[in-house]
Design an enzyme around this catalytic site. Structure first.
Site, short mmCIF file in Angstrom:
data_model
loop_
_atom_site.label_atom_id
_atom_site.label_comp_id
_atom_site.label_asym_id
_atom_site.label_seq_id
_atom_site.Cartn_x
_atom_site.Cartn_y
_atom_site.Cartn_z
N GLU A 90 4.69 -5.96 -7.68
CA GLU A 90 5.76 -6.44 -6.81
C GLU A 90 5.22 -7.36 -5.73
O GLU A 90 4.08 -7.20 -5.28
CB GLU A 90 6.39 -5.26 -6.10
CG GLU A 90 7.06 -4.32 -7.02
CD GLU A 90 7.53 -3.11 -6.27
OE1 GLU A 90 8.35 -2.39 -6.81
OE2 GLU A 90 7.06 -2.90 -5.14
N CYS A 116 4.28 -11.15 0.93
CA CYS A 116 3.45 -9.92 0.86
C CYS A 116 3.00 -9.76 -0.59
O CYS A 116 3.81 -9.53 -1.48
CB CYS A 116 4.32 -8.76 1.32
SG CYS A 116 3.54 -7.18 1.17
N CYS A 123 -3.45 1.87 -7.46
CA CYS A 123 -4.42 1.89 -6.36
C CYS A 123 -5.29 3.14 -6.45
O CYS A 123 -4.82 4.19 -6.88
CB CYS A 123 -3.66 1.88 -5.03
SG CYS A 123 -4.74 1.75 -3.61
N CYS A 127 -3.37 7.31 -0.76
CA CYS A 127 -2.74 7.72 0.50
C CYS A 127 -1.59 8.68 0.21
O CYS A 127 -0.79 8.46 -0.71
CB CYS A 127 -2.21 6.50 1.26
SG CYS A 127 -3.51 5.34 1.69
N CYS A 130 2.12 7.40 0.07
CA CYS A 130 2.38 6.20 -0.72
C CYS A 130 2.63 6.55 -2.19
O CYS A 130 1.78 7.15 -2.83
CB CYS A 130 1.18 5.27 -0.61
SG CYS A 130 1.24 3.91 -1.78
N GLY A 173 -1.94 -1.95 -4.05
CA GLY A 173 -3.39 -2.01 -4.17
C GLY A 173 -4.11 -2.14 -2.85
O GLY A 173 -3.51 -2.44 -1.82
N GLU A 174 -5.41 -1.87 -2.89
CA GLU A 174 -6.29 -2.03 -1.72
C GLU A 174 -7.06 -3.34 -1.94
O GLU A 174 -7.93 -3.43 -2.82
CB GLU A 174 -7.25 -0.82 -1.63
CG GLU A 174 -8.49 -1.02 -0.77
CD GLU A 174 -8.21 -1.48 0.65
OE1 GLU A 174 -7.58 -0.73 1.40
OE2 GLU A 174 -8.65 -2.60 1.01
N SER A 205 -4.90 -6.85 4.62
CA SER A 205 -4.53 -5.54 5.18
C SER A 205 -5.26 -4.46 4.39
O SER A 205 -5.09 -4.35 3.18
CB SER A 205 -3.02 -5.36 5.05
OG SER A 205 -2.68 -4.06 5.44
N SER A 228 -4.97 -0.25 8.43
CA SER A 228 -4.04 0.88 8.41
C SER A 228 -4.77 2.06 9.04
O SER A 228 -5.43 2.84 8.36
CB SER A 228 -3.65 1.23 6.97
OG SER A 228 -2.99 0.13 6.39
N LEU A 229 -4.68 2.16 10.36
CA LEU A 229 -5.42 3.20 11.10
C LEU A 229 -4.67 4.54 11.00
O LEU A 229 -5.25 5.54 10.62
CB LEU A 229 -5.56 2.77 12.56
CG LEU A 229 -6.34 3.69 13.46
CD1 LEU A 229 -7.80 3.78 13.05
CD2 LEU A 229 -6.24 3.25 14.92
N HIS A 230 -3.42 4.51 11.38
CA HIS A 230 -2.48 5.62 11.22
C HIS A 230 -2.76 6.86 12.06
O HIS A 230 -1.85 7.64 12.31
CB HIS A 230 -2.32 6.03 9.75
CG HIS A 230 -1.73 4.94 8.90
ND1 HIS A 230 -0.87 4.01 9.40
CD2 HIS A 230 -1.88 4.62 7.59
CE1 HIS A 230 -0.51 3.16 8.46
NE2 HIS A 230 -1.12 3.51 7.34
N ASN A 304 7.67 8.46 7.53
CA ASN A 304 8.78 8.90 6.68
C ASN A 304 8.28 10.02 5.78
O ASN A 304 7.39 9.79 4.96
CB ASN A 304 9.28 7.74 5.82
CG ASN A 304 10.31 6.93 6.56
OD1 ASN A 304 11.11 7.48 7.32
ND2 ASN A 304 10.26 5.64 6.38
N CYS A 347 6.81 -1.29 -1.12
CA CYS A 347 6.20 -1.62 -2.41
C CYS A 347 6.36 -0.48 -3.39
O CYS A 347 6.20 0.68 -3.05
CB CYS A 347 4.74 -1.94 -2.22
SG CYS A 347 4.51 -3.33 -1.13
S1 SF4 Z 1 -0.86 2.70 0.98
FE1 SF4 Z 1 -1.94 0.94 0.07
S2 SF4 Z 1 -4.10 1.63 0.12
FE2 SF4 Z 1 -2.87 3.50 0.34
S3 SF4 Z 1 -2.59 4.25 -1.76
FE3 SF4 Z 1 -0.83 2.94 -1.26
S4 SF4 Z 1 -1.39 0.96 -2.13
FE4 SF4 Z 1 -3.29 2.13 -1.91
#
Ligand code: SF4
Length: 365
Positions: A90, A116, A123, A127, A130, A173-174, A205, A228-230, A304, A347
């Site tokens: 996407e 984006c 990935c 996370c 995600c 993806g990363e 990112s 992405s510190l979070h 969320n 995404c």
């Molecule tokens: S948030 Fe980004 S880095 Fe984390 S699992 Fe999802 S796609 Fe991968």
């Protein structure tokens, strides 16, 4: 479409020059592809017949196709692309601002857009929040598959090649886990003879692979960084991003401090605000301390809850207080607007709805 053919979108201008008889032919091809958005070699009228025949027999212009689009009321468009092997990714087009026209109909400023882009199918990072992660990792995207997401959207929306825009590598993806192809794509997109999207307008990112932040930094490409510190707490962060065990908060902050950065720009930190976990003013204080010495901008995101999540979403009031606390102490903080929410622009959601793949992917970064 033969897979033995070379995909021109995978090639930089230098690569192309080394493959065709004359340098000017490579430049003409780049002009047709990136400025005139032509994909049919037979229509490239100023190329010689022999050269066109050679191209038709040995090359192709891209090999991903748009299989679905969703339009949001705020102008966001979400694309689903199918790759040559049937996999899908996407890409999201965010329209940040419309054309500004004065009373005489003259253009004051052009519309701004951000694309984006995805860098992998699935990935590896995993996370917890995600749904892309739930489908696991399938494969890296090639240079051409990354570049073509931008090219195909510009062509589809008839966005002139020289209209200014931003690229954010923040889709599926990363990006730093596919560093070689990411860098190849950044360079092709930045080529003055192509789309000329300056690296200053491209943001990588990352979930924070500190060793790869260093590698990217050593290349000194001029790109921006978003982290992405979070969380400021390693235990909480490890629950959200398991990779934090290998690359903890301290190692990420050190790598960011080493990253070559344009002094006029800020490093973006994404921070997931979680009710009762990291939404107190004490956490805000810790955040300020952690980012001391970095010209930073904080993007606060509502957490969320995901299925079986042990965390909860914070209230609007808490969010505002948190942002105000940071801003009043000189740390620029904004609360992320949920753009394209009516089309599920997180995404992964479009893939799920399209029914093209089984994974119930949901969101990224
Ligand atoms: S948030 Fe980004 S880095 Fe984390 S699992 Fe999802 S796609 Fe991968």
């Amino acid at each position: 479409m033969s897979l033995n053919k070379i995909n021109i979108i995978d090639l930089s201008l230098e690569d192309l020059i080394s493959k065709v008889p004359k340098k000017f032919q490579a430049e003409q091809l780049f002009d047709w592809i990136y400025h005139k958005y032509e994909t049919d070699f037979s229509k490239m009228s100023n190329l010689s017949k022999d050269f066109r025949d050679n191209l038709i027999n040995n090359y192709l212009v891209g090999n991903i196709k748009i299989v679905h689009r969703e339009f949001s009321d705020d102008g966001t468009i979400k694309y689903l692309f199918q790759l040559h092997d049937g996999r899908t990714v996407e890409t999201v087009l965010l329209r940040m601002k419309d054309d500004q026209i004065d009373e005489n109909g003259d253009m004051l400023s052009q519309a701004k857009y951000t694309i984006c882009v995805s860098t992998q199918v699935g990935c590896k990072v995993g996370c917890a929040f995600c749904l892309t992660a739930k489908g696991g990792f399938i494969r890296d995207l090639s240079v051409g598959e990354i570049v073509e997401q931008v090219l195909a959207i510009k062509r589809d929306r008839e966005i002139e090649y020289n209209r200014k825009g931003n690229i954010v590598y923040m889709g599926m993806g990363e990006p730093l886990d596919n560093l070689k192809n990411l860098v190849g794509a950044i360079k092709i997109l930045a080529d003055e003879k192509g789309l000329a999207i300056s690296p200053r307008r491209q943001t990588v990112s990352t979930s924070g692979i500190s060793t790869k932040i260093d590698k990217l930094g050593l290349m000194d490409l001029g790109v921006h960084l978003a982290i992405s510190l979070h969380s400021v707490d390693n235990d909480v962060r490890t629950k959200l991003i398991p990779m934090n065990k290998a690359f903890n908060i301290e190692s990420i902050i050190s790598a960011v401090k080493r990253f070559p950065y344009d002094n006029r720009k800020r490093v973006m930190f994404e921070y997931l605000v979680i009710k009762g976990v990291n939404d107190s003013l004490a956490s805000a204080k810790q955040l300020i301390k952690l980012l001391e010495g970095i010209k930073a901008k904080i993007n606060l995101i509502y957490f969320n809850p995901y299925p079986d999540s042990e965390f909860e979403r914070p209230s609007e009031e808490i969010m505002m207080k948190f942002a105000d606390y940071l801003n009043s102490r000189g740390l620029l903080a904004t609360i992320r607007a949920s753009r394209g929410i009516d089309i599920s622009a997180a995404c992964g959601q479009l893939r799920e709805k399209s029914g093209l793949e089984l994974e119930n992917l949901n969101s990224c970064n």
